[in-house]
Design a protein around this motif. Structure first.
Motif, PDB file in Angstrom:
ATOM      1  N   ASP A 156     -15.533 -53.096  34.898  1.00  0.00           N
ATOM      2  CA  ASP A 156     -15.246 -51.672  35.071  1.00  0.00           C
ATOM      3  C   ASP A 156     -14.643 -51.485  36.464  1.00  0.00           C
ATOM      4  OD1 ASP A 156     -17.505 -52.202  36.510  1.00  0.00           O
ATOM      5  OD2 ASP A 156     -18.683 -50.529  35.743  1.00  0.00           O
ATOM      6  N   LYS A 157     -14.301 -50.280  36.803  1.00  0.00           N
ATOM      7  CA  LYS A 157     -13.627 -49.995  38.069  1.00  0.00           C
ATOM      8  C   LYS A 157     -14.477 -50.408  39.271  1.00  0.00           C
ATOM      9  CE  LYS A 157     -10.517 -47.957  40.715  1.00  0.00           C
ATOM     10  NZ  LYS A 157      -9.561 -48.861  41.304  1.00  0.00           N
ATOM     11  N   VAL A 158     -15.774 -50.121  39.217  1.00  0.00           N
ATOM     12  CA  VAL A 158     -16.666 -50.452  40.330  1.00  0.00           C
ATOM     13  C   VAL A 158     -16.740 -51.969  40.531  1.00  0.00           C
ATOM     14  CG1 VAL A 158     -19.040 -50.285  41.175  1.00  0.00           C
ATOM     15  CG2 VAL A 158     -18.015 -48.357  39.969  1.00  0.00           C
ATOM     16  N   LEU A 159     -16.904 -52.711  39.436  1.00  0.00           N
ATOM     17  CA  LEU A 159     -16.996 -54.165  39.521  1.00  0.00           C
ATOM     18  C   LEU A 159     -15.673 -54.769  39.988  1.00  0.00           C
ATOM     19  CD1 LEU A 159     -18.632 -56.738  39.110  1.00  0.00           C
ATOM     20  CD2 LEU A 159     -17.937 -56.709  36.713  1.00  0.00           C
ATOM     21  N   ASP A 162     -23.933 -65.822  40.284  1.00  0.00           N
ATOM     22  CA  ASP A 162     -25.167 -65.503  40.999  1.00  0.00           C
ATOM     23  C   ASP A 162     -25.046 -64.223  41.826  1.00  0.00           C
ATOM     24  OD1 ASP A 162     -26.463 -67.691  40.006  1.00  0.00           O
ATOM     25  OD2 ASP A 162     -26.121 -68.941  41.770  1.00  0.00           O
ATOM     26  N   ARG A 163     -23.972 -64.105  42.584  1.00  0.00           N
ATOM     27  CA  ARG A 163     -23.871 -62.996  43.531  1.00  0.00           C
ATOM     28  C   ARG A 163     -23.442 -61.682  42.889  1.00  0.00           C
ATOM     29  NH1 ARG A 163     -21.130 -65.692  48.917  1.00  0.00           N
ATOM     30  NH2 ARG A 163     -22.577 -67.402  49.097  1.00  0.00           N
ATOM     31  N   LEU A 164     -22.544 -61.746  41.886  1.00  0.00           N
ATOM     32  CA  LEU A 164     -22.018 -60.518  41.295  1.00  0.00           C
ATOM     33  C   LEU A 164     -22.685 -60.143  39.977  1.00  0.00           C
ATOM     34  CD1 LEU A 164     -18.211 -61.092  41.931  1.00  0.00           C
ATOM     35  CD2 LEU A 164     -19.818 -59.791  43.313  1.00  0.00           C
ATOM     36  N   LYS A 165     -23.541 -61.014  39.455  1.00  0.00           N
ATOM     37  CA  LYS A 165     -24.241 -60.778  38.187  1.00  0.00           C
ATOM     38  C   LYS A 165     -23.239 -60.524  37.053  1.00  0.00           C
ATOM     39  CE  LYS A 165     -28.285 -61.023  40.097  1.00  0.00           C
ATOM     40  NZ  LYS A 165     -28.417 -62.325  40.693  1.00  0.00           N
ATOM     41  N   ILE A 166     -22.273 -61.455  36.939  1.00  0.00           N
ATOM     42  CA  ILE A 166     -21.302 -61.391  35.842  1.00  0.00           C
ATOM     43  C   ILE A 166     -21.437 -62.667  35.032  1.00  0.00           C
ATOM     44  CG2 ILE A 166     -19.693 -59.902  37.086  1.00  0.00           C
ATOM     45  CD1 ILE A 166     -18.029 -62.318  37.787  1.00  0.00           C
ATOM     46  N   ASN A 167     -20.901 -62.668  33.812  1.00  0.00           N
ATOM     47  CA  ASN A 167     -21.015 -63.877  33.013  1.00  0.00           C
ATOM     48  C   ASN A 167     -19.901 -64.866  33.382  1.00  0.00           C
ATOM     49  OD1 ASN A 167     -18.781 -62.871  31.696  1.00  0.00           O
ATOM     50  ND2 ASN A 167     -19.706 -62.854  29.664  1.00  0.00           N
ATOM     51  N   GLY A 168     -19.959 -66.059  32.818  1.00  0.00           N
ATOM     52  CA  GLY A 168     -19.061 -67.134  33.219  1.00  0.00           C
ATOM     53  C   GLY A 168     -17.603 -66.869  32.933  1.00  0.00           C
ATOM     54  N   SER A 169     -17.308 -66.264  31.796  1.00  0.00           N
ATOM     55  CA  SER A 169     -15.908 -66.022  31.466  1.00  0.00           C
ATOM     56  C   SER A 169     -15.289 -64.997  32.416  1.00  0.00           C
ATOM     57  CB  SER A 169     -15.764 -65.564  30.012  1.00  0.00           C
ATOM     58  OG  SER A 169     -16.475 -64.372  29.796  1.00  0.00           O
ATOM     59  N   LEU A 170     -16.059 -63.994  32.812  1.00  0.00           N
ATOM     60  CA  LEU A 170     -15.546 -63.030  33.792  1.00  0.00           C
ATOM     61  C   LEU A 170     -15.339 -63.694  35.151  1.00  0.00           C
ATOM     62  CD1 LEU A 170     -17.407 -59.636  33.329  1.00  0.00           C
ATOM     63  CD2 LEU A 170     -15.090 -60.233  32.730  1.00  0.00           C
ATOM     64  N   ALA A 171     -16.230 -64.591  35.512  1.00  0.00           N
ATOM     65  CA  ALA A 171     -16.086 -65.285  36.798  1.00  0.00           C
ATOM     66  C   ALA A 171     -14.815 -66.124  36.815  1.00  0.00           C
ATOM     67  CB  ALA A 171     -17.311 -66.161  37.058  1.00  0.00           C
ATOM     68  N   ARG A 172     -14.529 -66.827  35.719  1.00  0.00           N
ATOM     69  CA  ARG A 172     -13.306 -67.631  35.649  1.00  0.00           C
ATOM     70  C   ARG A 172     -12.070 -66.757  35.737  1.00  0.00           C
ATOM     71  NH1 ARG A 172     -16.371 -70.376  31.778  1.00  0.00           N
ATOM     72  NH2 ARG A 172     -15.366 -69.240  30.087  1.00  0.00           N
ATOM     73  N   ARG A 173     -12.069 -65.623  35.030  1.00  0.00           N
ATOM     74  CA  ARG A 173     -10.917 -64.710  35.061  1.00  0.00           C
ATOM     75  C   ARG A 173     -10.728 -64.110  36.450  1.00  0.00           C
ATOM     76  NH1 ARG A 173      -7.744 -66.022  30.951  1.00  0.00           N
ATOM     77  NH2 ARG A 173      -8.908 -66.037  29.027  1.00  0.00           N
ATOM     78  N   ALA A 174     -11.818 -63.769  37.103  1.00  0.00           N
ATOM     79  CA  ALA A 174     -11.723 -63.200  38.453  1.00  0.00           C
ATOM     80  C   ALA A 174     -11.125 -64.216  39.421  1.00  0.00           C
ATOM     81  CB  ALA A 174     -13.101 -62.755  38.935  1.00  0.00           C
ATOM     82  N   ILE A 175     -11.548 -65.476  39.302  1.00  0.00           N
ATOM     83  CA  ILE A 175     -11.010 -66.521  40.171  1.00  0.00           C
ATOM     84  C   ILE A 175      -9.523 -66.721  39.915  1.00  0.00           C
ATOM     85  CG2 ILE A 175     -11.073 -69.011  40.584  1.00  0.00           C
ATOM     86  CD1 ILE A 175     -14.122 -68.836  40.341  1.00  0.00           C
TER      87      ILE A 175
END
Length: 104
Positions: free
Chosen positions: A38-41, A62-75
């Motif tokens: 979402d916008k905040v995240l 761990d730090r953002l409390k997101i799942n693995g697929s979101l972490a990969r996309r963010a990176i």
């Protein structure tokens, strides 16, 4: 005589009478990580993550409390934008660091 033999094991004491009580163990609560951005995240990812000294999928989870697929996309998004740079690429474990002006 047969009745006496059948009754003997049930009334015996010692090891046979006491059953071991197995511990239940500690149950870890299932993590409730975010599965959608979402916008905040999104704002938090764009502001905080480029300041981390070491960035990996597990650190973002761990730090953002997101799942693995979101972490990969963010990176992937941050790397494409040039805000982070890759330092290790080993199989699926990607490790990044913050992009500094002197490293470009």
């Amino acid at each position: 005589m047969a009745k006496a033999k059948a009754a003997a094991p049930t009334s015996s004491g010692g090891k046979a009478a006491k059953k071991k009580k197995w511990s239940k163990g500690k149950v870890k609560d299932k993590a409730q990580h975010a599965v959608a951005v979402d916008k905040v995240l999104y704002d938090r990812i764009m502001k905080d993550v480029p300041t981390f000294r070491m960035i990996s999928q597990s650190i973002l989870i761990d730090r953002l409390k997101i799942n693995g697929s979101l972490a990969r996309r963010a990176i992937q998004h941050l790397e494409k934008e040039g805000q982070i740079k890759r330092i290790v690429h080993h199989s699926r474990q990607l490790i990044y660091t913050r992009a500094t002006a002197s490293s470009d």
